[in-house]
Write a protein that holds these residues in place. Structure first.
Motif, PDB file in Angstrom:
ATOM      1  N   ALA A 171       4.719 -10.537  17.943  1.00  0.00           N
ATOM      2  CA  ALA A 171       4.749  -8.968  17.311  1.00  0.00           C
ATOM      3  C   ALA A 171       5.645  -8.999  16.270  1.00  0.00           C
ATOM      4  N   LYS A 172       6.646 -10.042  16.191  1.00  0.00           N
ATOM      5  CA  LYS A 172       7.652  -9.583  14.779  1.00  0.00           C
ATOM      6  C   LYS A 172       6.627 -10.371  13.659  1.00  0.00           C
ATOM      7  N   ALA A 173       5.853 -11.244  13.711  1.00  0.00           N
ATOM      8  CA  ALA A 173       5.025 -11.887  12.934  1.00  0.00           C
ATOM      9  C   ALA A 173       3.888 -11.012  12.285  1.00  0.00           C
ATOM     10  N   ARG A 174       3.463  -9.924  12.748  1.00  0.00           N
ATOM     11  CA  ARG A 174       2.190  -9.216  12.276  1.00  0.00           C
ATOM     12  C   ARG A 174       2.853  -7.762  11.897  1.00  0.00           C
ATOM     13  N   THR A 175       2.048  -7.191  11.335  1.00  0.00           N
ATOM     14  CA  THR A 175       2.306  -5.861  10.629  1.00  0.00           C
ATOM     15  C   THR A 175       2.217  -4.810  11.839  1.00  0.00           C
ATOM     16  N   GLU A 176       2.775  -3.518  11.831  1.00  0.00           N
ATOM     17  CA  GLU A 176       2.611  -2.574  12.831  1.00  0.00           C
ATOM     18  C   GLU A 176       1.222  -2.180  13.349  1.00  0.00           C
ATOM     19  N   GLU A 177       0.386  -2.230  12.467  1.00  0.00           N
ATOM     20  CA  GLU A 177      -1.010  -1.527  12.680  1.00  0.00           C
ATOM     21  C   GLU A 177      -1.916  -2.819  13.131  1.00  0.00           C
ATOM     22  N   GLU A 178      -1.390  -4.077  13.122  1.00  0.00           N
ATOM     23  CA  GLU A 178      -2.321  -5.226  13.505  1.00  0.00           C
ATOM     24  C   GLU A 178      -2.241  -5.699  15.088  1.00  0.00           C
ATOM     25  N   PRO A 179      -3.028  -5.840  15.873  1.00  0.00           N
ATOM     26  CA  PRO A 179      -2.856  -6.378  17.307  1.00  0.00           C
ATOM     27  C   PRO A 179      -2.338  -7.658  17.206  1.00  0.00           C
ATOM     28  N   LEU A 180      -1.874  -8.106  18.226  1.00  0.00           N
ATOM     29  CA  LEU A 180      -1.318  -9.332  18.353  1.00  0.00           C
ATOM     30  C   LEU A 180      -2.429 -10.449  18.657  1.00  0.00           C
ATOM     31  N   PHE A 181      -3.641 -10.237  19.118  1.00  0.00           N
ATOM     32  CA  PHE A 181      -4.841 -10.821  19.504  1.00  0.00           C
ATOM     33  C   PHE A 181      -5.985 -10.237  18.967  1.00  0.00           C
ATOM     34  N   SER A 182      -7.037 -10.946  18.756  1.00  0.00           N
ATOM     35  CA  SER A 182      -8.549 -10.405  18.505  1.00  0.00           C
ATOM     36  C   SER A 182      -8.770  -9.822  19.983  1.00  0.00           C
ATOM     37  N   PRO A 183      -9.706  -9.172  20.092  1.00  0.00           N
ATOM     38  CA  PRO A 183     -10.331  -8.444  21.541  1.00  0.00           C
ATOM     39  C   PRO A 183     -10.891  -9.561  22.641  1.00  0.00           C
ATOM     40  N   PRO A 184     -11.466 -10.564  22.091  1.00  0.00           N
ATOM     41  CA  PRO A 184     -11.860 -11.751  22.797  1.00  0.00           C
ATOM     42  C   PRO A 184     -10.687 -12.291  23.351  1.00  0.00           C
ATOM     43  N   VAL A 185      -9.537 -12.789  22.220  1.00  0.00           N
ATOM     44  CA  VAL A 185      -8.490 -13.584  22.867  1.00  0.00           C
ATOM     45  C   VAL A 185      -7.702 -12.602  23.711  1.00  0.00           C
ATOM     46  N   THR A 186      -7.591 -11.497  23.526  1.00  0.00           N
ATOM     47  CA  THR A 186      -6.841 -10.602  24.267  1.00  0.00           C
ATOM     48  C   THR A 186      -7.273 -10.583  25.910  1.00  0.00           C
ATOM     49  N   ARG A 187      -8.499 -10.475  25.736  1.00  0.00           N
ATOM     50  CA  ARG A 187      -9.122 -10.492  27.462  1.00  0.00           C
ATOM     51  C   ARG A 187      -8.890 -11.810  27.963  1.00  0.00           C
ATOM     52  N   ALA A 188      -8.950 -12.931  27.022  1.00  0.00           N
ATOM     53  CA  ALA A 188      -8.766 -14.145  27.714  1.00  0.00           C
ATOM     54  C   ALA A 188      -7.361 -14.565  28.263  1.00  0.00           C
ATOM     55  N   VAL A 189      -6.322 -14.060  27.345  1.00  0.00           N
ATOM     56  CA  VAL A 189      -5.105 -14.150  27.766  1.00  0.00           C
ATOM     57  C   VAL A 189      -4.954 -13.049  29.100  1.00  0.00           C
ATOM     58  N   GLN A 190      -5.284 -12.028  29.123  1.00  0.00           N
ATOM     59  CA  GLN A 190      -5.237 -11.192  30.324  1.00  0.00           C
ATOM     60  C   GLN A 190      -5.741 -11.711  31.458  1.00  0.00           C
ATOM     61  N   ASP A 191      -6.984 -12.436  31.332  1.00  0.00           N
ATOM     62  CA  ASP A 191      -7.438 -13.004  32.492  1.00  0.00           C
ATOM     63  C   ASP A 191      -6.680 -14.107  32.994  1.00  0.00           C
ATOM     64  N   LEU A 192      -6.133 -14.965  31.905  1.00  0.00           N
ATOM     65  CA  LEU A 192      -5.230 -16.295  32.409  1.00  0.00           C
ATOM     66  C   LEU A 192      -4.045 -15.828  33.102  1.00  0.00           C
ATOM     67  N   PHE A 193      -3.249 -14.754  32.319  1.00  0.00           N
ATOM     68  CA  PHE A 193      -2.206 -14.357  33.171  1.00  0.00           C
ATOM     69  C   PHE A 193      -2.101 -13.630  34.535  1.00  0.00           C
ATOM     70  N   GLY A 194      -3.341 -13.059  34.548  1.00  0.00           N
ATOM     71  CA  GLY A 194      -3.898 -12.291  36.024  1.00  0.00           C
ATOM     72  C   GLY A 194      -3.672 -13.196  36.967  1.00  0.00           C
ATOM     73  N   HIS A 195      -4.550 -14.498  36.910  1.00  0.00           N
ATOM     74  CA  HIS A 195      -4.791 -15.463  37.690  1.00  0.00           C
ATOM     75  C   HIS A 195      -3.533 -16.194  37.952  1.00  0.00           C
ATOM     76  N   MET A 196      -2.709 -16.341  37.039  1.00  0.00           N
ATOM     77  CA  MET A 196      -1.342 -17.120  37.244  1.00  0.00           C
ATOM     78  C   MET A 196      -0.588 -16.239  38.115  1.00  0.00           C
ATOM     79  N   ALA A 197      -0.517 -14.599  37.822  1.00  0.00           N
ATOM     80  CA  ALA A 197       0.250 -13.810  38.650  1.00  0.00           C
ATOM     81  C   ALA A 197      -0.234 -14.167  40.129  1.00  0.00           C
ATOM     82  N   LEU A 198      -1.542 -14.004  40.452  1.00  0.00           N
ATOM     83  CA  LEU A 198      -1.904 -14.294  41.975  1.00  0.00           C
ATOM     84  C   LEU A 198      -1.812 -15.464  42.393  1.00  0.00           C
TER      85      LEU A 198
END
Length: 403
Positions: A266-293
């Motif tokens: 979050a510190k390494a990118r600009t304020e308007e820039e997302p952390l990841f691209s939409p496909p990467v974001t969905r993959a990260v959310q899917d991974l951490f969701g399964h890890m939480a379960l």
């Protein structure tokens, strides 16, 4: 009429509550020890006996036995010191200081642990009376009465087993970790600010305090399983819970590192820039969701007391780990493409993958079984070594006897 079953249900739950059981046992032991001391001691109000019983009847039988020995030692040591001082000097400000100093030093020498102040207290109380000899031995008698009654209460009225509170503490810890994982990746859909990422990092750091609380509850449960006639296979229960907490503690440390990596991203990118691209974001959310379960299923597996339930939780954990590894492989491919376009952040992206690998490896069912077998082997070796030393000591004693 409908309220009566609810009231009865609450009373039954309270009857099984370890806190209620412990309170009733401590009160009963104190009253019985006072009645016995009234018959055997010359003191008109032998309050040392119920006080000792109250302190001796600890939460577990194992703690009660060890506490009884230390408390009796502390009182006897204090009484002997008071008798010695009374034969030499009276009660003055400097003799009081000397007896306190001597009592505290002797308390550490005889290793009474938390009862070191009790040595000085016993010495001062005995030194402050006129008839030192009679009062001193009355105090020793009352202490022994309280300790014996406390031990008998733990033998006749079985102490509560604190496995269920420890299991709940482990489940609560796993639930907080799962909620933190879910919260960390839910923010990725928007413009995650540095402050939001940092708040998750602080939340991950607070897990250390939660682990300390669970560890205290688990130590109490482990003590309640030792020397408890109501519990079979107490060692297995202790090792299952302890190894489970060790695994969750490792996962909490890894989770804190992941929160640190997301904060740095979050510190390494600009304020308007997302952390990841939409496909990467969905993959990260899917991974951490399964890890939480998976973390949730792991805690349920560790705390399951019924064999069929444990098998069901093991199947769920295996399924969640399998889906999490698929999500991890997909995320690795997507991050590789993203790193090629932004190579400056490859270390942080790689750290996220490495952290996910570590969590999945720690939660693996086969690794858990291997860790349990290793702990059982280690305890078996220790038990064999203790028995061997006892047998050797007995043989040496027998061989030294005159024929």
């Amino acid at each position: 009429m409908s309220e009566q079953p609810a009231v009865l249900s609450k009373l039954l739950r309270a009857r099984r509550n370890p806190v209620v059981v412990q309170s009733v046992r401590s009160t009963g032991a104190a009253v019985v020890s006072y009645v016995v001391a009234l018959q055997l001691s010359n003191e008109p109000a032998p309050l040392t006996a119920p006080l000792t019983a109250l302190l001796v009847v600890q939460v577990t039988l194992y703690a009660t036995v060890t506490t009884s020995v230390r408390r009796v030692n502390s009182v006897v040591a204090g009484v002997l010191i008071a008798i010695g001082f009374s034969a030499l000097v009276g009660l003055t400000w400097w003799s009081l200081g000397l007896i306190i100093l001597a009592s505290l030093l002797v308390g550490h020498v005889v290793r009474v642990d938390e009862f070191v102040p009790e040595v000085a207290i016993s010495a001062m109380l005995v030194l402050g009376v006129t008839q030192v000899g009679a009062t001193a031995w009355d105090r020793v008698l009352e202490t022994v009465i309280g300790a014996v009654v406390g031990l008998l209460f733990n033998l006749l009225v079985a102490p509560p087993v604190w496995v269920e509170p420890a299991s709940r503490a482990i489940d609560d810890l796993a639930a907080r970790m799962a909620a933190l994982m879910t919260g960390m990746v839910e923010e990725l859909s928007g413009r995650t600010t540095v402050a939001e990422a940092a708040s998750r990092l602080h939340e991950a750091r607070r897990l250390d305090n939660d682990i300390a609380g669970v560890d205290a509850a688990l130590r109490q449960a482990e003590d309640s399983l030792r020397m408890n006639p109501r519990v079979r296979e107490g060692l297995v229960f202790r090792l299952v819970l302890r190894t489970g907490l060790d695994t969750l503690e490792i996962c909490a440390v890894v989770l804190r590192v992941s929160a640190r990596a997301l904060t740095d991203l979050a510190k390494a990118r600009t304020e308007e820039e997302p952390l990841f691209s939409p496909p990467v974001t969905r993959a990260v959310q899917d991974l951490f969701g399964h890890m939480a379960l998976a973390v949730h299923s792991f805690s349920r597996l560790v705390t399951a007391q019924v064999s069929p339930n444990a098998e069901e939780q093991e199947r769920r954990l295996t399924a969640e780990l399998r889906m999490a590894r698929r999500s991890r492989d997909l995320l690795a491919d997507l991050l590789l493409d993203q790193v090629r376009g932004a190579p400056a952040q490859w270390q942080l992206h790689g750290a996220l993958l490495a952290d996910a690998d570590r969590v999945l490896d720690e939660l693996d069912v086969d690794k858990r079984s291997q860790r349990l077998l290793e702990e059982l082997d280690r305890h078996s070796r220790l038990r064999y070594e203790r028995g061997r030393r006892v047998r050797e000591a007995v043989r040496r004693v027998r061989s030294g006897r005159p024929s």
